[in-house]
Design a protein around this motif. Structure first.
Motif, PDB file in Angstrom:
ATOM      1  N   MET A   1     -39.493 -33.561 -41.141  1.00 12.25           N
ATOM      2  CA  MET A   1     -39.640 -35.003 -41.197  1.00 12.25           C
ATOM      3  C   MET A   1     -39.965 -35.545 -39.800  1.00 12.25           C
ATOM      4  N   LYS A   2     -40.847 -36.508 -39.743  1.00  6.10           N
ATOM      5  CA  LYS A   2     -41.278 -37.060 -38.467  1.00  6.10           C
ATOM      6  C   LYS A   2     -40.162 -37.899 -37.829  1.00  6.10           C
ATOM      7  N   GLN A   3     -39.958 -37.714 -36.527  1.00  4.63           N
ATOM      8  CA  GLN A   3     -38.932 -38.479 -35.823  1.00  4.63           C
ATOM      9  C   GLN A   3     -39.423 -39.883 -35.530  1.00  4.63           C
ATOM     10  N   ARG A   4     -38.545 -40.863 -35.703  1.00  2.00           N
ATOM     11  CA  ARG A   4     -38.894 -42.245 -35.418  1.00  2.00           C
ATOM     12  C   ARG A   4     -38.848 -42.513 -33.923  1.00  2.00           C
ATOM     13  N   LYS A   5     -39.696 -43.426 -33.502  1.00  5.46           N
ATOM     14  CA  LYS A   5     -39.704 -43.834 -32.103  1.00  5.46           C
ATOM     15  C   LYS A   5     -38.497 -44.736 -31.850  1.00  5.46           C
TER      16      LYS A   5
END
Length: 98
Positions: A1-5
């Motif tokens: 899953m892509k990490q949030r900024k």
């Protein structure tokens, strides 16, 4: 899953960048009133300081918000800010499991 900024903001007392969740927003509204913004969504000119009592005391000593907002901020605001930061710092130590 892509990490949030993680949104970063600058602490106006120390000049250091920190995650927005570790800071408290102080806002000046159109009536030139300065107040703590716990939601971070009040309209007006905002500035951030860290959730650290020593930094809040330093802000009072240096009259940081007077300079940043270009208005005369009463001493009782700084006292309320120190109490708020102390309370939030204690809450974070008790409930934050990060």
């Amino acid at each position: 899953m892509k990490q949030r900024k993680v949104p970063m903001r600058k602490d106006i007392v120390t000049g250091e960048m920190a995650p927005k969740k570790q800071l408290v927003r102080v806002v000046r509204n159109q009536e030139q009133e300065v107040s703590v913004d716990p939601t971070g969504k009040q309209s007006g000119r905002g500035a951030y300081i860290a959730l650290d009592v020593d930094i809040a005391k330093r802000a009072k000593k240096e009259r940081t918000f007077d300079r940043v907002f270009d208005v005369k901020v009463p001493d009782d605001f700084y006292d309320d800010l120190i109490a708020y930061v102390d309370h939030q710092q204690a809450r974070r130590e008790l409930f934050d499991n990060d």
